[in-house]
Design a protein around this motif. Structure first.
Motif, short mmCIF file in Angstrom:
data_model
loop_
_atom_site.label_atom_id
_atom_site.label_comp_id
_atom_site.label_asym_id
_atom_site.label_seq_id
_atom_site.Cartn_x
_atom_site.Cartn_y
_atom_site.Cartn_z
N SER A 3 -0.40 -7.00 -0.03
CA SER A 3 0.66 -6.30 0.69
C SER A 3 0.55 -4.77 0.36
CB SER A 3 1.96 -6.69 0.58
OG SER A 3 2.61 -6.76 -0.54
N THR A 4 0.64 -4.37 -1.10
CA THR A 4 0.37 -2.86 -1.48
C THR A 4 -0.74 -2.15 -1.06
OG1 THR A 4 1.85 -3.48 -3.33
CG2 THR A 4 0.89 -1.46 -3.51
N THR A 5 -1.91 -2.86 -1.35
CA THR A 5 -3.02 -2.15 -1.04
C THR A 5 -3.05 -1.96 0.51
OG1 THR A 5 -4.15 -3.31 -2.90
CG2 THR A 5 -5.68 -2.65 -0.99
N ALA A 6 -2.56 -3.16 1.44
CA ALA A 6 -2.49 -2.76 3.07
C ALA A 6 -1.43 -1.58 3.23
CB ALA A 6 -2.13 -4.14 3.57
N PHE A 7 -0.52 -1.75 2.65
CA PHE A 7 0.35 -0.58 2.98
C PHE A 7 -0.47 0.76 2.63
CE2 PHE A 7 4.44 1.98 1.80
CZ PHE A 7 4.70 2.24 3.33
N ILE A 8 -1.16 0.94 1.66
CA ILE A 8 -1.74 2.17 1.03
C ILE A 8 -2.65 2.61 2.09
CG2 ILE A 8 -3.07 3.20 -0.57
CD1 ILE A 8 -1.98 1.53 -2.76
N ALA A 9 -3.18 1.38 2.54
CA ALA A 9 -4.54 1.94 3.70
C ALA A 9 -3.62 2.29 4.75
CB ALA A 9 -5.07 0.35 3.83
N GLU A 10 -2.54 1.60 5.21
CA GLU A 10 -1.75 2.09 6.44
C GLU A 10 -1.23 3.61 6.49
OE1 GLU A 10 2.44 0.84 8.94
OE2 GLU A 10 1.67 -0.43 7.21
N LEU A 11 -0.84 3.84 5.23
CA LEU A 11 -0.54 5.36 4.88
C LEU A 11 -1.68 6.34 5.13
CD1 LEU A 11 1.76 4.89 1.93
CD2 LEU A 11 2.63 5.48 3.94
N ILE A 12 -2.74 5.99 4.50
CA ILE A 12 -4.16 6.64 4.72
C ILE A 12 -4.50 6.85 6.14
CG2 ILE A 12 -6.19 6.94 4.14
CD1 ILE A 12 -4.55 7.87 1.97
N ARG A 13 -4.38 5.92 6.90
CA ARG A 13 -4.64 5.71 8.26
C ARG A 13 -3.67 6.92 9.15
NH1 ARG A 13 -5.58 0.34 7.38
NH2 ARG A 13 -3.64 -0.22 8.18
N ALA A 14 -2.55 6.44 8.76
CA ALA A 14 -1.37 7.22 9.35
C ALA A 14 -1.67 8.89 9.23
CB ALA A 14 -0.15 6.73 9.16
N ALA A 15 -1.90 9.12 7.83
CA ALA A 15 -2.21 10.53 7.48
C ALA A 15 -3.43 11.17 8.21
CB ALA A 15 -2.55 10.46 6.11
N VAL A 26 6.60 8.93 11.18
CA VAL A 26 6.61 9.22 10.03
C VAL A 26 7.72 9.17 9.04
CG1 VAL A 26 6.47 11.60 8.78
CG2 VAL A 26 4.79 11.04 10.84
N SER A 27 9.02 9.23 9.34
CA SER A 27 9.92 8.88 8.88
C SER A 27 10.05 7.43 8.14
CB SER A 27 11.39 9.33 9.73
OG SER A 27 12.41 8.90 8.71
N ARG A 28 9.73 6.55 9.15
CA ARG A 28 9.89 5.34 8.65
C ARG A 28 8.79 4.89 7.67
NH1 ARG A 28 13.68 2.98 8.47
NH2 ARG A 28 12.44 0.92 8.52
N LEU A 29 7.61 5.41 7.87
CA LEU A 29 6.66 5.25 6.76
C LEU A 29 7.06 5.72 5.48
CD1 LEU A 29 3.50 6.01 8.57
CD2 LEU A 29 3.96 3.75 7.66
N LEU A 30 7.66 6.89 5.44
CA LEU A 30 8.17 7.38 4.27
C LEU A 30 9.38 6.75 3.56
CD1 LEU A 30 8.11 11.16 5.14
CD2 LEU A 30 6.66 10.20 3.59
N ASP A 31 10.31 6.09 4.48
CA ASP A 31 11.29 5.33 4.06
C ASP A 31 10.59 3.96 3.18
OD1 ASP A 31 13.10 6.94 4.94
OD2 ASP A 31 13.70 5.87 6.66
#
Length: 96
Positions: A3-15, A26-31
């Motif tokens: 789940s951590t790896t998936a979240f890291i990938a989600e952050l990179i895709r969002a960026a 953006v705020s929710r991802l940062l939270d």
């Protein structure tokens, strides 16, 4: 994939697609990043280090002012959160 790896990938895709995100997203991802980093740090013993708390403060401030961030700033902070999570994941994987 963890789940951590998936979240890291989600952050990179969002960026990489920052222009498609709302300020709220953006705020929710940062939270979510703050919560995940805090949890992972408690498992690594980094939670009590003063400089570690400073990064969380920076992320919290960015989350609160997401509406005022330029797209480049939002992209950079999401990448920074992903990098912190990646480093913590490496450290946790090393200790397991």
């Amino acid at each position: 994939m963890s789940s951590t790896t998936a979240f890291i990938a989600e952050l990179i895709r969002a960026a990489n697609g920052i222009e498609k995100l709302t300020h709220y997203e953006v705020s929710r991802l940062l939270d979510r990043s703050i919560d995940t980093i805090r949890d992972m740090r408690s498992h690594t013993g980094v939670a009590g280090i003063h400089s570690a708390r400073d990064v969380l403060i920076d992320l919290r401030l960015s989350s609160e002012r997401a509406r005022d961030l330029l797209p480049e700033q939002a992209r950079d902070i999401l990448i920074e959160a992903a990098d912190i999570l990646r480093s913590l994941k490496i450290e946790l994987d090393r200790t397991e």
